[in-house]
Scaffold this active site. Sequence first.
Site, short mmCIF file in Angstrom:
data_model
loop_
_atom_site.label_atom_id
_atom_site.label_comp_id
_atom_site.label_asym_id
_atom_site.label_seq_id
_atom_site.Cartn_x
_atom_site.Cartn_y
_atom_site.Cartn_z
N LYS A 110 36.84 -4.24 -54.07
CA LYS A 110 36.09 -4.57 -53.00
C LYS A 110 34.56 -3.81 -52.89
O LYS A 110 34.51 -3.01 -53.32
CB LYS A 110 37.02 -4.26 -51.75
CG LYS A 110 38.25 -4.66 -51.46
CD LYS A 110 38.07 -6.19 -51.07
CE LYS A 110 39.29 -7.02 -50.77
NZ LYS A 110 39.62 -6.63 -49.28
N ASP A 160 35.88 -14.99 -49.61
CA ASP A 160 36.55 -14.93 -48.28
C ASP A 160 36.80 -15.73 -47.79
O ASP A 160 36.14 -16.22 -46.72
CB ASP A 160 35.45 -13.70 -47.49
CG ASP A 160 36.35 -13.04 -46.49
OD1 ASP A 160 37.75 -13.09 -46.55
OD2 ASP A 160 35.53 -12.20 -45.77
N TYR A 178 39.69 -21.58 -59.33
CA TYR A 178 39.70 -20.14 -59.73
C TYR A 178 41.19 -20.15 -60.79
O TYR A 178 41.04 -18.93 -61.32
CB TYR A 178 39.50 -18.93 -59.10
CG TYR A 178 40.47 -18.94 -57.84
CD1 TYR A 178 41.56 -18.47 -57.78
CD2 TYR A 178 39.55 -18.80 -56.52
CE1 TYR A 178 42.41 -18.18 -56.72
CE2 TYR A 178 40.31 -18.58 -55.28
CZ TYR A 178 41.75 -18.28 -55.58
OH TYR A 178 42.47 -18.27 -54.53
N GLU A 184 34.72 -12.62 -61.42
CA GLU A 184 34.36 -13.72 -60.55
C GLU A 184 34.24 -13.19 -59.14
O GLU A 184 34.78 -12.18 -58.63
CB GLU A 184 35.51 -14.95 -60.46
CG GLU A 184 36.72 -14.64 -60.34
CD GLU A 184 37.57 -15.83 -61.11
OE1 GLU A 184 38.30 -16.39 -60.08
OE2 GLU A 184 37.65 -15.92 -62.28
N CYS A 187 18.04 -18.86 -12.92
CA CYS A 187 17.48 -19.54 -11.54
C CYS A 187 18.40 -18.99 -10.33
O CYS A 187 17.83 -19.41 -9.21
CB CYS A 187 18.23 -21.23 -11.65
SG CYS A 187 20.16 -21.32 -11.79
N CYS A 243 22.92 -16.54 -11.66
CA CYS A 243 22.72 -16.84 -12.90
C CYS A 243 21.20 -16.17 -12.97
O CYS A 243 20.35 -16.21 -12.12
CB CYS A 243 22.24 -18.41 -12.86
SG CYS A 243 21.20 -18.78 -14.30
N CYS A 274 19.10 -26.03 -13.85
CA CYS A 274 18.62 -24.64 -14.03
C CYS A 274 17.68 -24.89 -15.55
O CYS A 274 18.21 -25.33 -16.46
CB CYS A 274 20.02 -24.00 -14.61
SG CYS A 274 19.66 -22.24 -15.53
N CYS A 328 26.43 -21.09 -14.95
CA CYS A 328 25.64 -21.31 -13.78
C CYS A 328 25.78 -22.72 -13.63
O CYS A 328 25.71 -23.63 -14.42
CB CYS A 328 24.13 -20.82 -14.37
SG CYS A 328 23.03 -22.10 -13.17
N LYS A 353 35.03 -12.60 -55.31
CA LYS A 353 36.20 -12.64 -54.46
C LYS A 353 35.83 -13.43 -53.16
O LYS A 353 35.20 -12.88 -52.17
CB LYS A 353 36.76 -11.36 -54.08
CG LYS A 353 37.98 -11.40 -53.09
CD LYS A 353 38.95 -10.48 -53.34
CE LYS A 353 40.27 -10.47 -52.63
NZ LYS A 353 40.52 -11.46 -51.54
S1 IVH Z 1 43.05 -15.20 -58.33
C1 IVH Z 1 46.90 -13.62 -59.74
N1 IVH Z 1 40.48 -15.21 -57.95
O1 IVH Z 1 42.45 -13.32 -53.24
C2 IVH Z 1 45.57 -13.84 -59.13
N2 IVH Z 1 42.04 -14.79 -55.99
O2 IVH Z 1 44.42 -11.10 -53.00
C3 IVH Z 1 45.57 -14.34 -57.89
N3 IVH Z 1 40.84 -14.77 -53.90
O3 IVH Z 1 45.29 -15.27 -52.07
C4 IVH Z 1 44.55 -14.80 -57.17
N4 IVH Z 1 38.88 -14.89 -54.88
O4 IVH Z 1 42.56 -15.97 -51.38
C5 IVH Z 1 41.62 -15.12 -57.38
N5 IVH Z 1 38.09 -15.50 -57.53
C6 IVH Z 1 39.32 -15.15 -57.06
C7 IVH Z 1 39.49 -14.95 -55.91
C8 IVH Z 1 40.87 -14.69 -55.17
C9 IVH Z 1 39.55 -15.04 -53.51
C10 IVH Z 1 41.97 -14.39 -52.96
C11 IVH Z 1 42.74 -15.54 -52.96
C12 IVH Z 1 44.36 -14.86 -52.95
C13 IVH Z 1 43.68 -13.55 -52.78
C14 IVH Z 1 44.71 -12.34 -53.54
#
Ligand code: IVH
Length: 686
Positions: free
Chosen positions: A316, A116, A228, A112, A413, A410, A433, A428, A114
């Site tokens: 990552k 942010d 998740y 899935e 103007c 500015c 302006c 300004c 990750k």
């Molecule tokens: S699972 C044991 N799934 O990653 C599993 N975490 O480093 C723990 N995060 O604090 C989390 N997407 O904020 C999981 N698809 C995803 C995620 C996810 C982002 C973040 C989450 C967590 C951090 C863990």
Amino acid sequence: MDHPPAAARIAELREQLLYHNYRYYVLDDPLVADSEYDQLLRELQDLEEQFPDLLTPDSPTQRVGAAPREELGTVVHNLPMLSLESLYSAEDFERFLERVEREAGVVELVAEPKFDGLAVELVYVEGALLTASTRGDGLVGEDVSDNLRTLRTVPLRLIRTEGAPPLPPRLEVRGEVIFPTAAFRRLNQTREEAGEPVFANPRNAAAGSLRQLDAQITAARPLEIYFYGIGQMEGADFATEEELVSTLPRWGLRVDERVRLVVGREAARDFYRDLEAAREDLPFEIDGVVFKVNDHAVQAAMGERSRSPRWAVAYKFPARQATTRLRSIFVSVGRTGVLTPVAMLEPVPIGGVTVSRASLHNIEEIERKDLRIGDNLLVERAGDVIPYVVKPIVEDRTGAEQIFHMPEACPVCGTPAIRTPGEPFVRCPNLDCPAQLEGHLGHFASRYALDIEGLGEKLARQLVSTGLVRSLPDLYDLTEEQLTALERMGAKSAQNLLAQLARSKQTTLPRFLLALSIPQVGEHVAGLLAAHFGNLEALLASTPEELQAIPGVGPEIATSVHDFLAEPRNLAVIRGLLAHGVQPAPVPRSAAAAGPLAGQTFVFTGTLESYTREAAGRLVQERGGKVIGSVSKKTNYVVAGADPGSKRAQAEKLGVALLDEAAFQRLLDETSGPPPEPVALTLPLD
Ligand code: IVH
């Protein structure tokens, strides 16, 4: 309606709304138009107002409403919220796959995005949302229940769709709160233009928006959630991750559509590659792929390290960074007059997008990072296409680099720029302006300023670009002929606008002050200034010391107001407006009576033809009256527009005075004139 049928109808409405939410947010396949949804919601709202004892916190009407708090409480997580081991190389990922294969015999993973964003845990008891908290340090998080409730993608009640397992009596469910990238860009642009600090990336924006003491602020931000995982769950069990991610949506909890079961190493690598390729096109930021062993028995066998499981990793994506040369710094002027330095870069591709400029936000940022013209810079893309300057590569310096200074005037103007103490921004101060006039016109005409209906953004743009308005007073010289020559402006709209302009000349001092776009002067401060000085001339003659002595006006606002009024061009605008007949009614300094409608309470129901609810409420407030939500015997007036709700019947039953729109208008006319007290400014700006 009597009590028992009302209770039944309320239950029915809630169920329908819950299901429509699920169709819209989880399935992305709505069954009804937005307007139909709104109608159901309104009906529910009306019934709940009429029968307050039937109101429950899990009602779909209860997303916003909690009062601001002093501080966020804490919540202990029953099961620690673990973190994930981050992997940065293909070799490390292969080693993880090998470990899984050794343990389970096969590689079967749920893959899935990750996200942010910000990790949160929600607790549902008997299907109702009880609390929500941030991850915090993994053991203890902050209580963000009121804030999280305002997210449309957070169900206040779980549902059980056909064939889904029964709802667990208690469910701790985990997910990520994200700030969609497009909205993030808009938010930062607005903040930058307003001279407010910008968020470095969508994750910070999500965190900043969620961790608000006032849930109303969270509600105004377009946060979303993806689920998740789970913490503790009573009365149900999942044997695999796959079962988990396929069951959550059937309980109304949204899971990202990209989540997949991948079998075999090749499939895992493919998933990573494909998602990285799709990264730019996603509506939110992700920084890698999370792989979790599917079989919970295998997870248990693999176990955990102190803070992260051995059965899951975050692989990552490479950072979107590059180095490039800072050619020059260009200074742009925003709609609110803030001068923003922008780095003009040697164009460089970063993650598939060519970057050639990056906002440097303000001079302090440049000084703090010690950026010099000619430097090589490390540049990063934070959140979609917004480039961010991380730092100069000091080792590359030749000595020919040049220090940058903000211009004294500015660049648009030529008016001397002003730095407000306590703010890193330079502005300004010229109302006229050209870079700002359009924005100022819109603000001047806005509802809580001079309230000139029909003068919106589009028209403001046309008036400025055609040169018809070069300064605010020019508005009052416009003729029907000039207006009808504009795009999409017929004779009728032109006449309406001229009538509105004529009407706007009779205004109040607080509205007039608000209309001037004085930096740091919103409705509240405008009200304070008006109440203190009583009339415009007294304000114009004031000293910074006098301004600062007004309770509620600090040194920064005082300086801002004084600088604004000291600018000859702004004084010319004010004089010009007065010369054109604009008359800000002075505020009598004896603040004894609080307005002709003081002590009177009003309830609105149905739709008025000439006013929105807010505008009507405002007019009542300006006259000292109070607008309340529900009818009781003590209510003085119920104003009923078209299609009134149950409140009208309630008023009749209780013998409260009923006003139709015409009667309401008469009351307003009879009580018009300058309010003796500054308005209690409680309605939100739109
Ligand atoms: S699972 C044991 N799934 O990653 C599993 N975490 O480093 C723990 N995060 O604090 C989390 N997407 O904020 C999981 N698809 C995803 C995620 C996810 C982002 C973040 C989450 C967590 C951090 C863990």
